[in-house]
Motif scaffolding. Structure first.
Motif, mmCIF file in Angstrom:
data_model
loop_
_atom_site.group_PDB
_atom_site.id
_atom_site.type_symbol
_atom_site.label_atom_id
_atom_site.label_comp_id
_atom_site.label_asym_id
_atom_site.label_seq_id
_atom_site.Cartn_x
_atom_site.Cartn_y
_atom_site.Cartn_z
ATOM 1 N N SER A 55 2.301 -5.958 -3.399
ATOM 2 C CA SER A 55 1.702 -4.698 -3.814
ATOM 3 C C SER A 55 0.936 -4.045 -2.661
ATOM 4 C CB SER A 55 0.766 -4.937 -5.004
ATOM 5 O OG SER A 55 0.086 -3.747 -5.362
ATOM 6 N N ARG A 56 0.175 -4.865 -1.918
ATOM 7 C CA ARG A 56 -0.600 -4.326 -0.792
ATOM 8 C C ARG A 56 0.310 -3.772 0.297
ATOM 9 N NH1 ARG A 56 -5.078 -9.268 -0.322
ATOM 10 N NH2 ARG A 56 -6.350 -8.625 -2.128
ATOM 11 N N ALA A 68 3.402 -2.640 -0.075
ATOM 12 C CA ALA A 68 4.054 -1.435 -0.562
ATOM 13 C C ALA A 68 3.122 -0.230 -0.467
ATOM 14 C CB ALA A 68 4.512 -1.635 -2.010
ATOM 15 N N ARG A 69 1.870 -0.430 -0.856
ATOM 16 C CA ARG A 69 0.908 0.674 -0.792
ATOM 17 C C ARG A 69 0.599 1.043 0.654
ATOM 18 N NH1 ARG A 69 -3.895 0.380 -5.106
ATOM 19 N NH2 ARG A 69 -4.051 2.514 -4.315
ATOM 20 N N ASP A 100 8.400 3.037 6.463
ATOM 21 C CA ASP A 100 9.143 3.243 5.239
ATOM 22 C C ASP A 100 10.620 2.937 5.418
ATOM 23 O OD1 ASP A 100 9.339 6.886 5.491
ATOM 24 O OD2 ASP A 100 9.378 5.305 6.989
ATOM 25 N N ASP A 116 -7.038 0.433 3.878
ATOM 26 C CA ASP A 116 -7.930 -0.557 3.288
ATOM 27 C C ASP A 116 -7.714 -1.892 4.018
ATOM 28 O OD1 ASP A 116 -9.448 -1.771 0.789
ATOM 29 O OD2 ASP A 116 -7.609 -2.961 1.055
ATOM 30 N N ARG A 165 2.618 0.759 3.215
ATOM 31 C CA ARG A 165 3.770 1.475 3.757
ATOM 32 C C ARG A 165 3.789 2.920 3.277
ATOM 33 N NH1 ARG A 165 8.928 -2.375 2.909
ATOM 34 N NH2 ARG A 165 9.977 -0.642 3.975
ATOM 35 N N ARG A 166 3.461 3.128 2.000
ATOM 36 C CA ARG A 166 3.426 4.497 1.484
ATOM 37 C C ARG A 166 2.333 5.311 2.182
ATOM 38 N NH1 ARG A 166 4.279 1.939 -3.616
ATOM 39 N NH2 ARG A 166 2.058 2.122 -4.124
ATOM 40 N N GLU A 167 1.172 4.692 2.370
ATOM 41 C CA GLU A 167 0.069 5.410 3.009
ATOM 42 C C GLU A 167 0.371 5.720 4.469
ATOM 43 O OE1 GLU A 167 -3.564 3.282 2.386
ATOM 44 O OE2 GLU A 167 -3.295 3.207 0.209
ATOM 45 N N ARG A 203 -5.009 -4.263 2.647
ATOM 46 C CA ARG A 203 -3.651 -3.744 2.832
ATOM 47 C C ARG A 203 -3.236 -3.840 4.296
ATOM 48 N NH1 ARG A 203 -4.931 1.663 -0.598
ATOM 49 N NH2 ARG A 203 -5.580 0.580 -2.505
#
Length: 211
Positions: free
Chosen positions: A186-187, A189-190, A9, A153, A192-194, A156
């Motif tokens: 988008s993948r 970003a998701r 992040d 996933d 990194r958040r996960e 991602r």
């Protein structure tokens, strides 16, 4: 970015982060690939040496099979060398090579799905331990990254590995994955958040309840 060198992040690259040196390197790699396709053995050797670590890291993180990474990398180069004569340089040779590596991993998973499993490689910490002795510096960080990526996933994970670990631009990652640039963004970003959520949820050493 080396495993464990920074969190997911923190600030990270946009497409413009690959500076002139990186672009020159990509251009040189493409030149070697084109020359190798014409039969230049020295250029072929330089092409493999310049790209091997990227390919090995990519298949390691993508495949869930750290001990088998060298075999996957070897298969990637066998396919690539067979296709170099047809490589026209319309894209960066590194992007082209990672696309082949991606297909090698997909084919390996498909083959494994239709035969009995002979070994459990779902435990990435065990797999990483076989691939890198525990006494080497950075092992714990390496294993932690592998374990965290395993939970993502697959799409991602691929986007994150390409852009955040291998330094590919979003356009290059999109070309490798065969999807729009916006999908890669988008993948990532998701992912990194996960990943940030996973690492925040882990108890700190010495904290109450930490094992």
């Amino acid at each position: 970015m080396q495993p464990g060198s920074r969190g997911p992040d923190g600030p990270r690259s946009s497409d413009s982060s690959r500076g002139p040196a990186a672009r020159r390197n990509d251009g040189q790699i493409t030149d070697w690939a084109l020359a190798a396709g014409g039969g230049d053995r020295e250029a072929a050797d330089r092409f493999v040496r310049a790209t091997y670590e990227d390919v090995r890291r990519f298949v390691t993180y993508l495949s869930s099979d750290a001990p088998g990474a060298d075999d996957l990398a070897q298969e990637t180069y066998l396919r690539a060398m067979g296709g170099l004569a047809r490589f026209a340089g319309r894209s960066c040779a590194r992007t082209w090579l990672l696309s082949i590596a991606r297909r090698v991993v997909i084919d390996r998973h498909r083959a494994a799905a239709v035969r009995p499993r002979t070994a459990d490689t779902a435990d990435w910490q065990t797999a990483a331990e076989r691939a890198q002795p525990r006494h080497l510096p950075g092992f714990e960080e390496y294993a932690a990254v592998l374990d965290a990526l395993r939970r993502l996933d697959p799409a991602r994970r691929q986007a994150f590995v390409l852009t955040q670990l291998l330094g590919a631009s979003y356009a290059e990652a999109a070309a490798t994955a065969g999807c729009p640039v916006g999908t890669v963004r988008s993948r990532v970003a998701r992912a990194r958040r996960e990943l940030a959520g996973q690492w925040r949820a882990e108890p700190e050493e010495g904290a109450p309840g930490a094992g």
